[in-house]
Design an enzyme around this catalytic site. Structure first.
Site, PDB file in Angstrom:
ATOM      1  CE  LYS A 166      10.115   3.516  -2.530  1.00 54.82           C
ATOM      2  NZ  LYS A 166       8.868   4.107  -3.035  1.00 54.82           N
ATOM      3  CB  THR A 167       6.934   0.919  -6.824  1.00 55.89           C
ATOM      4  OG1 THR A 167       7.692   2.047  -6.383  1.00 55.89           O
ATOM      5  CG2 THR A 167       5.727   1.405  -7.606  1.00 55.89           C
ATOM      6  NE  ARG A 208      18.623   6.854  -5.969  1.00 54.97           N
ATOM      7  CZ  ARG A 208      17.647   6.096  -5.478  1.00 54.97           C
ATOM      8  NH1 ARG A 208      16.530   5.947  -6.146  1.00 54.97           N
ATOM      9  NH2 ARG A 208      17.784   5.483  -4.315  1.00 54.97           N
ATOM     10  CD  GLN A 224      16.249   5.214  -0.518  1.00 54.45           C
ATOM     11  OE1 GLN A 224      16.175   5.770  -1.610  1.00 54.45           O
ATOM     12  NE2 GLN A 224      15.737   4.008  -0.307  1.00 54.45           N
ATOM     13  CG  ASP A 230       5.932   5.008  -1.764  1.00 56.06           C
ATOM     14  OD1 ASP A 230       6.756   4.442  -1.015  1.00 56.06           O
ATOM     15  OD2 ASP A 230       6.069   5.069  -3.005  1.00 56.06           O
ATOM     16  CD  GLU A 231       9.908   7.514  -1.529  1.00 51.45           C
ATOM     17  OE1 GLU A 231      10.697   7.498  -0.548  1.00 51.45           O
ATOM     18  OE2 GLU A 231      10.228   7.096  -2.653  1.00 51.45           O
TER      19      GLU A 231
END
Length: 750
Positions: free
Chosen positions: A43-44, A622, A263, A232-233
């Protein structure tokens, strides 16, 4: 068409290496877009390429782009990536957190709300102290209402854009004395902040919304500048952030949000998962693109994570698909106690190192910060370097906050919290009664606290204390004059020496010298500080600020995760919340027991249980290559030893994905004995089997038998390790305290 995608006749080199879904998100031009980006789905990269594409291929002015992230570290990484893609700095593009954006806005327009643009930003500790002061003034005792609970309620209200009057109305509706008191404290707290020319973190979101709603001309000006917005997020936004987003995007609708409902783990901070679940409803005509290809984790890890999260109902359908090999099965490790958990962890870390891993490849995740103590002790004993993220950060250390208090008072002479912290440190003979008298007089006269100190003799303060207060005020004023002519690092160094802090710490012996190293590190941090970098993000708003103001703003907006060094040759310990956005080759997820994870507070709350499952999902994803899930049969909680059951989340993982481990091999190094069992000479927790009757575990309430006193029940455990004592009730033979290592107790009646 508003949402029409224009495909270039010749593909841009920026699109090279993107998959179809990523490419579609990059090419989207106008209109609202929701990018559902699973963990490890790139995504980044997608977001940064999109922003670079807007500039290079669409000819968008960088200064018309607003990109919001949730950490300063993420913003810096995005800025560097975009610069690399474009081959130049992205001057004018606004990149930062919601709180940074709020600070930027208020530095320019705070006067429209009756505030000064040179406000101080209070951290959590300082805001709590302000609440305690207010409660004392109102006659509300901490034993009646916990100040931390009050702070949490005020924060929740602010995130929901509710002022003190709205909280008071709720109290009337519910006829609830508690909320009535919270409303009183809330109102007085806000007044206290105004008197100090200070804002707390939540105000950085609340006041921008108020500013836009009361000043349409400012909103229109900001909307004209920021024609393209990316967030973002997005799953972690709260109500205030949603309203701020709506206001900013309402004129042009060019809003792209990236996030993953699976998330969403910050409900305790006010995050509202419905913001992302209802995005299409809030922004009509929105498109949705799913990024489901995972480039991070192996197949087994992803299959397990998918199986767990499918048990949630509050989500958008999405399945992570691996692009890597299946990898190793997930290791579920069963140990008897939390002490054994720490010992096994050290043993496994050394095995990973022996196999060629570096310490920076490894991380230990847990549900609560309290779990780190035994893990830290075990790592320290074995000499394994580690770093903790989310505990006491550098800027929260006592000695660092002492110096920062001086700097805050220099920058803002009305900052009572800073004044209280440094006025009598080092000691100047200014007692608490003299300070209290000065505070009362300053409020009565409407004076900034530092000005009141300069006129302390008028406040009825005893002569000796009044003289010390005047001298202190004069010293701060001299520092303030220096602040305009010397670099920040030089000012910090002068404050440390001239104030007497350096001498006071040196007089404390070794502990003081250790603290002095942190103070010197603060000086070094100020030396590395480039005021121009902060000034560029603030634009014209920086014209009225000193370099010291800019330095303090940077420090105030630093988060825990911003201080994590992924390159350090140390194993990282952190809560799962702090690990959001990070990845490691090897992940140890500890404390997987019902009541701890999922947390006991969520067991009877369906929404809370779903959030706990999302947290577990975040922890699992993670891991890139290896995932260890560790649970203990017994754990110390609040000073008591309690039996534990494996987390229900473990039962949601298909058995074929799991390899169960019960450690039994002798470790390659000497381990300290488990305090819960008899420990003969040469004992290691990895000799034979954890359940061996030769090394029984002792727990409160357990039935035992003694060769002389017969059967009994353990009623208390005292001490640890070789000094562990057990208090046993032997019925007719009385209650006796025995040394565990030599008592000869056997488990159960036989």
């Amino acid at each position: 068409m508003l949402n029409q995608v224009t495909i270039p006749t010749s593909p841009s080199p920026l699109l090279a290496g993107l998959n179809d879904e990523q490419r579609e998100a990059v090419l989207h031009y106008r209109g609202p877009l929701l990018v559902l980006a699973g963990a490890g789905s790139g995504k980044t990269r997608t977001l940064t390429v999109r922003l670079a594409y807007l500039v290079r291929e669409r000819g968008v002015d960088p200064s018309s782009i607003l990109a919001v992230t949730f950490t300063n570290k993420a913003a810096d990484e995005m800025r560097q990536r975009i610069a690399a893609l474009l081959g130049q700095n992205v001057g004018g593009m606004w990149l930062g957190t919601f709180h940074s954006f709020g600070a930027w806005l208020l530095r320019q327009y705070a006067m429209r709300l009756g505030l000064s643009t040179r406000f101080t930003i209070l951290d959590t500790d300082d805001s709590l102290k302000a609440i305690k002061r207010v409660m004392e003034r109102l006659g509300i005792k901490p034993q009646d209402i916990d100040p931390k609970d009050v702070r949490a309620q005020i924060s929740k209200a602010k995130n929901g854009l509710l002022d003190a009057d709205a909280v008071a109305d709720r109290a009337k509706l519910l006829n609830d004395r508690y909320y009535y008191d919270v409303a009183r404290i809330y109102a007085a707290y806000q007044q206290e902040l105004r008197e100090q020319n200070a804002l707390d973190f939540d105000d950085l979101l609340v006041f921008p919304v108020e500013l836009f709603e009361k000043n349409p001309d400012i909103l229109e000006r900001v909307q004209r500048r920021f024609q393209f917005i990316a967030i973002d997020e997005y799953q972690d936004t709260n109500h205030a952030q949603l309203e701020l987003t709506k206001l900013l995007a309402s004129a042009h609708g060019n809003l792209v949000v990236v996030g993953d409902p699976d998330q969403s783990i910050y409900a305790f901070r006010g995050a509202d998962i419905t913001n992302i679940l209802d995005f299409e409803r809030a922004f009509p005509g929105a498109r949705t693109i799913r990024l489901e290809r995972n480039y991070r984790s192996t197949g087994f890890i992803l299959d397990a994570a998918n199986a767990v999260i499918e048990n949630n109902t509050a989500r958008k359908e999405k399945v992570l698909r691996p692009t890597r090999e299946p990898g190793e099965k997930i290791k579920v490790v069963a140990v008897p106690t939390d002490f054994d958990e720490a010992q096994w962890l050290v043993h496994q870390v050394e095995r990973e190192l022996a196999e060629g891993r570096s310490l920076s490849d490894l991380t230990v995740l847990y549900r609560t910060n309290a779990q780190s103590r035994l893990l830290e002790e075990a790592l320290r004993r074995q000499g394994i370097p580690y770093q903790i993220v989310g505990g006491l950060t550098f800027y929260e250390r006592r000695e660092v906050k002492d110096v920062l208090a001086y700097l805050h008072l220099i920058a803002n002479p009305a900052d009572r919290g800073a004044f209280e912290r440094c006025v009598n440190y080092p000691r100047r003979g200014i007692g608490q009664s003299s300070q209290d008298r000065l505070f009362v007089w300053a409020r009565e006269q409407g004076l900034p606290i530092l000005e009141a100190a300069a006129r302390a003799d008028e406040a009825g303060v005893p002569a000796r204390a009044a003289n010390a207060l005047r001298e202190f005020a004069a010293m701060i004023q001299r520092f303030a004059a220096r602040a305009s002519v010397v670099p920040v690092w030089k000012l910090v160094d002068e404050v440390v020496t001239t104030s007497g802090i350096r001498a006071a710490l040196e007089a404390e012996g070794q502990e003081g010298r250790d603290r002095l190293e942190n103070v010197d590190a603060l000086v070094a941090s100020a030396m590395e500080f480039d005021p121009q970098e902060v000034a560029e993000t603030l634009g014209e708003a920086a014209d009225n600020l000193t370099d010291l103001d800019l330095f303090l703003q940077r420090v105030a907006l630093i988060t825990d995760i911003d201080q994590h060094d992924q390159r350090a040759e140390r194993i990282t310990l952190m809560t799962i919340h702090a690990a959001k956005g990070l990845e490691f080759p090897v992940v140890f997820l500890c404390g997987l027991e019902d009541g701890l994870f999922p947390h006991h507070a969520s067991l009877s709350d369906p929404d809370g249980l779903e959030e706990e499952r999302r947290l577990f999902y975040v922890g699992m994803t993670r891991a890139q290559e290896k995932l260890f899930l560790v649970h203990a049969a017994q754990r110390r909680m609040g000073g008591n030893v309690s039996p534990s059951s494996p987390s229900q989340f473990l039962h949601e993982i298909p058995r074929y994905l799991i390899e169960e481990i019960r450690p039994h091999r002798t470790s390659s190094f000497r381990l300290q004995p488990d305090p819960f069992r008899r420990a003969p000479a040469g004992y290691s927790p990895f000799i034979d089997d954890f359940d061996s009757q030769d090394v029984p575990r002792f727990v409160q309430g357990e039935e035992v038998i003694h060769p002389q006193f017969g059967p009994g029940t353990i009623v208390q455990l005292q001490g640890f390790g070789q000094n562990l004592r057990v208090v046993v009730d032997f019925g007719e033979n009385g209650r006796r305290t025995l040394m565990a290592r030599s008592a000869g107790l056997r488990r159960g009646f036989s």
